[in-house]
Scaffold this active site. Sequence first.
Site, PDB file in Angstrom:
ATOM      1  CG  ASP A   1      -1.292   6.703  -4.193  1.00 52.88           C
ATOM      2  OD1 ASP A   1      -2.288   6.967  -3.506  1.00 52.88           O
ATOM      3  OD2 ASP A   1      -0.151   7.116  -3.912  1.00 52.88           O
TER       4      ASP A   1
ATOM      5  CG  ASP B   1       1.653   1.248  -6.386  1.00 54.10           C
ATOM      6  OD1 ASP B   1       2.407   2.130  -5.956  1.00 54.10           O
ATOM      7  OD2 ASP B   1       0.626   1.495  -7.049  1.00 54.10           O
TER       8      ASP B   1
END
Length: 222
Positions: A20, A18
Amino acid sequence: MTATAAPTVLTARALLLDMDGTLVNSDAVVERIWRRWADRHGLDGDEVMKVVHGRQGHASMAVLLPDRPMEQNLADNARMLAEETADMDGVVAIPGAPEFLASLRGLPHALVTSADVPLSTARMAAAGLELPGVRVTAESVGASKPDPEGFLKGAAELGVAPAECVVFEDSGAGIAAGKAAGMRVVGVGPRAGLHGPDVVVRDLTQVRVEALEDGTIRLHVG
């Protein structure tokens, strides 16, 4: 399974990352943009912030404003993505992220993010981070996290079975997506431990990557 913070060794054939909250700390801009949106719609900002991490914007809006037509959510989301892409104030790398990404050069890994191409490119650049060669962005999927589609696409692009992938995630939606894809999940940061990853770390300084001769990736976590 209860997440453990104790030192753990995991093996994988590929890593799915991922962005953020996992590689990039963009919390400051996410808070600014979404609290403004909450104010415009008469919603409690604190409650909104519990929903938005990890999801595509239109998916968060569908949760928060369930009676609103999806066309309005998509239009609103496009405006907000433009706002976010123009606002890099406070966007920095998660501690350990540059070294972690450097250790993955030549190893199978992919970025799997709910951001679109312009936003993910801008945030990674603002944080001084190298973009992985394989990227699954908002444009690549039909369903937002917590749907597993993005992680399954990342595994398929890398040619690795889901069970042989390890996901790095910070949000409830992302951790649920990784689990639904049949993958093990390393939770990164303070949000992650609340959502049942297999193991949780404070940041990426607590992860060491070891490449074995047979192509296996050994992760020393914690």
